[in-house]
Write a protein that holds these residues in place. Structure first.
Motif, mmCIF file in Angstrom:
data_model
loop_
_atom_site.group_PDB
_atom_site.id
_atom_site.type_symbol
_atom_site.label_atom_id
_atom_site.label_comp_id
_atom_site.label_asym_id
_atom_site.label_seq_id
_atom_site.Cartn_x
_atom_site.Cartn_y
_atom_site.Cartn_z
ATOM 1 N N SER A 219 0.865 -1.186 -0.062
ATOM 2 C CA SER A 219 0.127 -0.035 -0.019
ATOM 3 C C SER A 219 0.765 1.250 -0.067
ATOM 4 C CB SER A 219 -0.997 0.219 1.065
ATOM 5 O OG SER A 219 -0.049 0.069 2.358
ATOM 6 N N GLN A 220 1.836 1.216 0.616
ATOM 7 C CA GLN A 220 2.891 2.348 0.667
ATOM 8 C C GLN A 220 3.504 2.673 -0.565
ATOM 9 O OE1 GLN A 220 1.812 3.897 3.417
ATOM 10 N NE2 GLN A 220 3.721 4.312 3.751
ATOM 11 N N LYS A 221 3.874 1.529 -1.434
ATOM 12 C CA LYS A 221 4.199 1.773 -2.691
ATOM 13 C C LYS A 221 3.527 2.517 -3.781
ATOM 14 C CE LYS A 221 7.767 -2.110 -2.528
ATOM 15 N NZ LYS A 221 8.107 -3.672 -2.991
ATOM 16 N N GLU A 222 2.207 2.247 -3.471
ATOM 17 C CA GLU A 222 1.084 2.766 -4.405
ATOM 18 C C GLU A 222 0.973 4.218 -4.277
ATOM 19 O OE1 GLU A 222 -2.503 0.528 -3.409
ATOM 20 O OE2 GLU A 222 -1.775 -1.098 -4.516
ATOM 21 N N ILE A 223 1.710 4.733 -3.136
ATOM 22 C CA ILE A 223 1.353 6.247 -2.821
ATOM 23 C C ILE A 223 2.441 7.006 -3.905
ATOM 24 C CG2 ILE A 223 1.464 8.065 -1.159
ATOM 25 C CD1 ILE A 223 0.488 5.927 0.751
ATOM 26 N N ASP A 224 2.205 7.863 -4.608
ATOM 27 C CA ASP A 224 3.112 8.760 -5.461
ATOM 28 C C ASP A 224 3.302 9.885 -5.089
ATOM 29 O OD1 ASP A 224 1.789 6.759 -8.277
ATOM 30 O OD2 ASP A 224 3.332 6.545 -7.191
ATOM 31 N N ILE A 225 2.300 10.679 -4.726
ATOM 32 C CA ILE A 225 2.280 12.211 -4.338
ATOM 33 C C ILE A 225 1.929 12.437 -2.977
ATOM 34 C CG2 ILE A 225 1.459 14.335 -4.905
ATOM 35 C CD1 ILE A 225 0.517 13.402 -7.769
ATOM 36 N N PRO A 226 2.612 12.850 -2.148
ATOM 37 C CA PRO A 226 2.216 13.220 -0.724
ATOM 38 C C PRO A 226 1.078 14.009 -0.679
ATOM 39 C CG PRO A 226 4.903 13.213 -1.035
ATOM 40 C CD PRO A 226 4.062 13.270 -2.292
ATOM 41 N N GLN A 227 0.070 13.726 0.205
ATOM 42 C CA GLN A 227 -1.122 14.567 0.346
ATOM 43 C C GLN A 227 -1.271 14.538 1.790
ATOM 44 O OE1 GLN A 227 -4.187 12.640 -2.055
ATOM 45 N NE2 GLN A 227 -3.292 13.393 -3.831
ATOM 46 N N LEU A 228 -1.935 15.629 2.369
ATOM 47 C CA LEU A 228 -2.334 15.814 3.645
ATOM 48 C C LEU A 228 -3.554 14.904 3.876
ATOM 49 C CD1 LEU A 228 -2.037 17.213 6.330
ATOM 50 C CD2 LEU A 228 -3.629 18.977 5.372
ATOM 51 N N LEU B 217 -1.516 0.323 10.495
ATOM 52 C CA LEU B 217 -1.152 0.340 9.164
ATOM 53 C C LEU B 217 -2.003 1.243 8.233
ATOM 54 C CD1 LEU B 217 -0.495 -3.334 8.569
ATOM 55 C CD2 LEU B 217 1.063 -1.520 9.410
ATOM 56 N N MET B 218 -3.211 1.354 8.446
ATOM 57 C CA MET B 218 -4.166 2.200 7.662
ATOM 58 C C MET B 218 -5.002 3.407 8.496
ATOM 59 S SD MET B 218 -5.281 -0.419 4.785
ATOM 60 C CE MET B 218 -6.123 -1.669 5.848
ATOM 61 N N PRO B 219 -4.277 4.303 8.972
ATOM 62 C CA PRO B 219 -5.144 4.967 10.120
ATOM 63 C C PRO B 219 -6.174 5.869 9.753
ATOM 64 C CG PRO B 219 -2.846 5.892 9.498
ATOM 65 C CD PRO B 219 -2.875 4.724 8.752
ATOM 66 N N HIS B 220 -6.129 6.097 8.250
ATOM 67 C CA HIS B 220 -7.048 7.133 7.887
ATOM 68 C C HIS B 220 -8.352 6.291 7.157
ATOM 69 C CE1 HIS B 220 -4.434 10.462 8.372
ATOM 70 N NE2 HIS B 220 -3.313 9.854 7.570
ATOM 71 N N LYS B 221 -8.262 5.097 7.357
ATOM 72 C CA LYS B 221 -9.589 3.977 6.979
ATOM 73 C C LYS B 221 -10.200 3.756 8.191
ATOM 74 C CE LYS B 221 -8.239 4.444 2.569
ATOM 75 N NZ LYS B 221 -8.987 5.212 1.634
ATOM 76 N N ARG B 222 -11.559 3.237 8.109
ATOM 77 C CA ARG B 222 -12.298 2.895 9.061
ATOM 78 C C ARG B 222 -11.898 1.453 9.606
ATOM 79 N NH1 ARG B 222 -16.573 5.504 11.267
ATOM 80 N NH2 ARG B 222 -17.305 7.286 10.238
ATOM 81 N N PHE B 223 -11.218 0.590 8.770
ATOM 82 C CA PHE B 223 -10.558 -0.720 9.016
ATOM 83 C C PHE B 223 -9.228 -0.676 8.595
ATOM 84 C CE2 PHE B 223 -9.296 -4.856 7.484
ATOM 85 C CZ PHE B 223 -9.640 -5.628 8.502
#
Length: 225
Positions: free
Chosen positions: A24-33, A112-118
Motif C-alpha cells: 500500500s505504501q508503494k502505491e502512494i506517488d504524491i504526498p497528500q495531507l 497500518l491504515m490510520p485514515h481508514k475505518r478498517f
C-alpha cells in the motif's frame, strides 16, 4: 497442538499485515495531507477487552482461561502509538494447575491504515508479569497483531492476539527443561478515542503555509516571456 496452531496463525497474520502495508505504501506517488484519522479516531484512546489466555509451559493439557484488559494509548503520529495496558488473566492446566496472574505492558503500536475505518495493526514491547499478590514476578517481552474497525467516529472494535515470552520457567509452578515459559492471549475489545482537534488544525495550517510558500517560489522562478 493447540499452541502450535496458534503460533502458526499469529505468524501468518503478522506476515499478511506487513506485506499489505508495504504494498500500500508503494502505491502512494504524491504526498497528500490526510486528516481523516483525527475525525474517525483521535490522538488518545482508552480501551477495554475480554478474551482468553493459554500457556505453553512444562506440563501437558493446557487449558484456556479468562483474560481481561484495560489500557491507554497515545498516538505520536496517526501511524505510531505508545500503548500502556493492565492485563488480568489465569494460567491453567486441566485438573493440575490454575493460578491468577497480571501483567503491565508497554507496547509500540503501528496502525497500518490510520485514515481508514478498517485497519490492521501490529505491536511489540516489554512488560512486567506477576502472580496474584506479587508472590512471583518476572520481566517479559511480547508482540502481536490485530484488526480494528471504527463502527462510529471515536469508537472502534478490535480483535487481537499476542505472544508473551516470560523470563522465568516457573510460571506454571514447575521448573523443567531449558526454555522459559510462554503464553498467548486472544481478545475482543473496544477503543474509545478522544483528542486530536488541535493537532489536526495545526497540520492543516502548516500544510497551507507550505503550499503557499511553494507557490510563491514557483512564481519567482518562472521565466518571463
Amino acid at each position: 497442538m493447540i499452541v502450535q496452531q496458534m503460533q502458526s496463525i499469529l505468524l501468518i497474520v503478522i506476515f499478511f499485515l506487513t506485506t499489505q502495508y508495504i504494498f500500500s505504501q508503494k502505491e502512494i506517488d504524491i504526498p497528500q495531507l490526510k486528516t481523516e484519522f483525527y475525525d474517525i479516531r483521535g490522538t488518545n484512546a482508552f480501551d477495554i477487552a475480554l478474551g482468553t489466555s493459554v500457556i505453553n509451559g512444562d506440563l501437558v493439557d493446557p487449558q484456556f482461561e479468562i483474560y481481561s484488559h484495560f489500557g491507554y494509548k497515545r498516538h505520536l503520529t496517526p501511524h505510531l502509538a505508545l500503548d500502556f495496558g493492565y492485563h488480568k488473566f489465569n494460567i491453567a492446566y486441566i485438573d493440575q494447575y490454575n493460578e491468577g496472574f497480571m501483567s503491565f505492558d508497554l507496547n509500540v503500536e503501528l496502525l497500518l491504515m490510520p485514515h481508514k475505518r478498517f485497519s490492521p495493526y501490529i505491536f511489540a514491547g516489554t512488560g512486567y508479569n506477576a502472580s496474584n499478590y506479587f508472590e512471583e514476578t518476572a520481566s517479559k517481552f511480547q508482540g502481536g497483531a490485530g484488526l480494528e474497525y471504527v463502527v462510529s467516529n471515536k469508537v472502534a472494535l478490535k480483535l487481537y492476539t499476542d505472544y508473551n515470552y516470560v523470563a522465568s520457567d516457573t510460571l506454571d509452578g514447575l521448573e523443567a527443561g531449558d526454555a522459559d515459559d510462554t503464553y498467548f492471549r486472544i481478545a475482543f475489545g473496544v477503543n474509545f478515542y478522544f483528542g486530536g482537534v488541535k493537532v489536526k488544525a495545526k497540520r492543516v495550517t502548516d500544510h497551507g503555509t507550505v503550499i503557499e510558500t511553494n507557490s510563491i517560489t514557483d512564481d519567482k522562478n518562472r521565466p518571463i516571456l
